[in-house]
Design a protein around this motif. Structure first.
Motif, PDB file in Angstrom:
ATOM      1  N   ALA A 227       0.826  -1.206   0.000  1.00 47.45           N
ATOM      2  CA  ALA A 227       0.000   0.000   0.000  1.00 47.45           C
ATOM      3  C   ALA A 227       0.860   1.255   0.000  1.00 47.45           C
ATOM      4  CB  ALA A 227      -0.917   0.001   1.221  1.00 47.45           C
ATOM      5  N   ASP A 228       0.295   2.335  -0.505  1.00 45.14           N
ATOM      6  CA  ASP A 228       0.979   3.620  -0.451  1.00 45.14           C
ATOM      7  C   ASP A 228       0.897   4.174   0.969  1.00 45.14           C
ATOM      8  OD1 ASP A 228       1.586   3.598  -3.161  1.00 45.14           O
ATOM      9  OD2 ASP A 228      -0.301   4.546  -3.726  1.00 45.14           O
ATOM     10  N   VAL A 229       2.002   4.709   1.460  1.00 42.30           N
ATOM     11  CA  VAL A 229       2.038   5.276   2.810  1.00 42.30           C
ATOM     12  C   VAL A 229       1.379   6.650   2.797  1.00 42.30           C
ATOM     13  CG1 VAL A 229       3.523   6.006   4.701  1.00 42.30           C
ATOM     14  CG2 VAL A 229       4.153   4.012   3.314  1.00 42.30           C
ATOM     15  N   ASP A 230       0.475   6.875   3.762  1.00 39.90           N
ATOM     16  CA  ASP A 230      -0.191   8.174   3.874  1.00 39.90           C
ATOM     17  C   ASP A 230       0.695   9.111   4.686  1.00 39.90           C
ATOM     18  OD1 ASP A 230      -1.845  10.342   4.130  1.00 39.90           O
ATOM     19  OD2 ASP A 230      -3.622   9.185   4.699  1.00 39.90           O
ATOM     20  N   LEU A 231       1.640   9.739   3.995  1.00 46.38           N
ATOM     21  CA  LEU A 231       2.590  10.621   4.682  1.00 46.38           C
ATOM     22  C   LEU A 231       1.903  11.847   5.264  1.00 46.38           C
ATOM     23  CD1 LEU A 231       5.847  10.724   2.541  1.00 46.38           C
ATOM     24  CD2 LEU A 231       5.571   9.845   4.833  1.00 46.38           C
ATOM     25  N   ALA A 232       0.893  12.351   4.556  1.00 45.23           N
ATOM     26  CA  ALA A 232       0.202  13.549   5.032  1.00 45.23           C
ATOM     27  C   ALA A 232      -0.453  13.282   6.385  1.00 45.23           C
ATOM     28  CB  ALA A 232      -0.835  13.999   4.010  1.00 45.23           C
ATOM     29  N   ALA A 233      -1.050  12.105   6.554  1.00 48.57           N
ATOM     30  CA  ALA A 233      -1.698  11.767   7.820  1.00 48.57           C
ATOM     31  C   ALA A 233      -0.668  11.604   8.928  1.00 48.57           C
ATOM     32  CB  ALA A 233      -2.518  10.485   7.660  1.00 48.57           C
ATOM     33  N   ALA A 234       0.452  10.938   8.633  1.00 42.89           N
ATOM     34  CA  ALA A 234       1.497  10.761   9.634  1.00 42.89           C
ATOM     35  C   ALA A 234       2.074  12.110  10.061  1.00 42.89           C
ATOM     36  CB  ALA A 234       2.603   9.860   9.089  1.00 42.89           C
ATOM     37  N   ALA A 235       2.284  12.992   9.090  1.00 48.88           N
ATOM     38  CA  ALA A 235       2.823  14.313   9.408  1.00 48.88           C
ATOM     39  C   ALA A 235       1.854  15.109  10.279  1.00 48.88           C
ATOM     40  CB  ALA A 235       3.129  15.072   8.119  1.00 48.88           C
TER      41      ALA A 235
END
Length: 292
Positions: A18-26
């Motif tokens: 899956a693609d990592v949700d970087l925006a959510a982690a940030a």
């Protein structure tokens, strides 16, 4: 920041396809996707996309070897995030240096990517000469070129670009500069957020001028927004000391201070240097904003 990076790694492990949700982690850790990408690349020594690819191929190799020889290759490819066997084969060979067929036949050789874990260790025995300055908008003017990013050593593309300029042009640029950062500048702009080796950036050899200054038609221009800058002084063998300072901002300074990178060019001002440029005293200017 360390918590955010480990959360990203945990997301990769939970579902490498899956693609990592970087925006959510940030957002969860009160930072930005831009800063998260830059810190991951600096601390891991590779972009997040490369880490994901290596982990996928490490797990895919286990599928190929661990009793999976009769499985359809397309099923394995899809399980690990690839829509075709051709794309899977290319990624597999890029990581392991051999094809999936070779691994099925011979069991290797394989290049496994271990599961990353970020830990912060602050020794405090190497103080960094740093200041924060709030600057109005200004312009960077000079001669620009698109060059590949090289992490270590002299960048021959930048070296050739600067060497092609006549001595009279350096003197002319110095006369045009009228604001900080002072002197002839080495500017890197439009840098890949992952800071991937070999990715292209815009390099400008020039000076800083006030936002309202008129610019000769034959010069390239980079407009810089108002904001705060972290300025790091580096002195020693060039360019090694500058590259070491850049790395130390990620490993030592940003994790220990309430600042994060914001989008914008990075600037190197050479304050003093040996005639052969073997040593230099430089300032590294990085655009920053308060974290949280």
């Amino acid at each position: 920041m360390i918590g955010a990076l480990n959360r990203v790694v945990e997301a990769v492990e939970a579902d490498p396809a899956a693609d990592v949700d970087l925006a959510a982690a940030a957002a969860e850790f009160g930072t930005t996707e831009y800063h998260l990408r830059r810190m991951f690349s600096s601390l891991a020594g590779m972009p997040l996309s490369e880490y994901v690819r290596r982990r996928r191929m490490t797990l895919a190799a286990a599928d190929l070897i661990g009793g999976a020889s009769e499985r359809d290759l397309l099923d394995i490819a899809v399980r690990h995030g690839y829509g075709s066997t051709e794309a899977f084969n290319r990624a597999f060979r890029a990581v392991h240096g051999v094809s999936p067929a070779d691994v099925r036949r011979n069991g290797g050789p394989l290049r496994a990517q271990p599961h990353l874990r970020f830990r912060l260790t602050v020794e405090g025995n190497s103080p960094m000469d740093t200041r924060i300055t709030d600057r109005p908008s200004f312009r960077l003017i000079g001669h620009a070129a698109r060059v590949p990013l090289i992490h270590e050593g002299v960048n021959p593309h930048i070296q050739a670009h600067v060497a092609a300029l006549p001595a009279s042009e350096h003197a002319r640029l110095k006369e045009l500069g009228d604001t900080e950062p002072a002197g002839l500048l080495q500017v890197s702009a439009d840098v890949d957020p992952d800071y991937a080796e070999g990715s292209e950036l815009t390099y400008l050899h020039g000076v800083a001028v006030r936002a309202e200054a008129s610019v000769p038609d034959d010069l390239d221009v980079i407009d810089v927004d108002a904001g705060e800058w972290a300025v790091f002084q580096a002195e020693g063998a060039y360019p090694q000391v500058l590259q070491e300072t850049w790395a130390a901002t990620a490993t030592d300074w940003f994790p220990s201070n309430p600042w994060r990178l914001r989008e914008g060019p990075s600037i190197v001002a050479v304050l003093d240097r040996a005639p052969d440029f073997s040593t230099a005293t430089c300032e590294l200017w990085l655009p920053v904003e308060r974290a949280g």
